[in-house]
Design a protein around this motif. Structure first.
Motif: not given
Length: 221
Positions: A55-56, A59-61, A75-86, A112-121
């Motif tokens: 998710a970086g 912007r898409d989330a 995401d594997f970037s802590v910094t990216g996810l901090e920006q997302l939460r802000d 298992d079987a816990s989400v309706d849709a998955v997105f990966a850009h």
């Protein structure tokens, strides 16, 4: 993973962390064109919850959250996810967004079987081996509910950067510090084995321009 593969993975994680730190919100606030398309697809199947891989800074989330979906963003970037939460707080959609630091080389920490849709850009075409990509799609299949949909985009072998830069093996080339696994059509078809392949759409994005496929596949009921 070989030692060389692990070294590349570690270097890419560090590179992305540094990139997000140096360039906050580097992709802007507007959603990508594939995310706008995916939201329409998700609405059409009646999806409620969406998992975004890679998710970086979000912007898409955030677009999915504004569209009314409950979003799990990894995401594997802590910094990216901090920006997302802000940003989610500023846009008043934080109650619909959760984040988790996760490397897609590892199993998804979801039932298992816990989400309706998955997105990966452009996540599947990062520095992942073909074996790791297959394992990841297997995990996507595991966490999707029957009838769920997976929309992903990847750079393909018609891209101008294919074959350029430093070859890392397995159709992975590093250019400007970013390692990319370029997909041929055979890999797309192989990843759709056992799914219903709804669409493989060619499009262009950004500088060069980058040449990509947008793939939509559905898990049979």
């Amino acid at each position: 993973m070989t030692d060389d593969g692990q070294d590349l993975a570690d270097a890419q994680r560090e590179h992305w962390q540094e990139t997000y730190t140096a360039h906050p919100g580097m992709y802007g606030a507007e959603p990508s064109t594939p995310a706008v398309h995916a939201a329409a697809v998700f609405h059409a199947i009646g999806a409620r919850d969406v998992l975004e891989l890679g998710a970086g800074h979000g912007r898409d989330a955030l677009h999915f959250a504004r569209e009314g979906f409950t979003v799990q963003a990894t995401d594997f970037s802590v910094t990216g996810l901090e920006q997302l939460r802000d940003a989610a707080q500023r846009l008043e959609v934080a109650e619909r967004v959760t984040t988790a630091v996760h490397d897609v080389r590892d199993p998804l920490r979801m039932p298992d079987a816990s989400v309706d849709a998955v997105f990966a850009h452009m996540l599947l075409c990062m520095a992942l081996s073909t074996k790791e990509i297959h394992a990841l799609v297997g995990e996507v299949r595991r966490v999707l509910r029957p009838g769920g949909v997976f929309v992903y985009t990847v750079r393909h072998t018609g891209d101008a950067h294919y074959g350029a830069g430093t070859a890392r093996g397995d159709d992975i080339f590093e250019h400007g510090g970013f390692a990319v696994h370029f997909f041929d059509r055979a890999l797309v078809d192989a990843l759709a084995d056992g799914w219903t392949l709804e669409e493989v759409h060619a499009f262009e994005e950004g500088d060069l321009p980058r040449r990509l496929w947008r793939v939509t596949q559905t898990l049979p009921r």
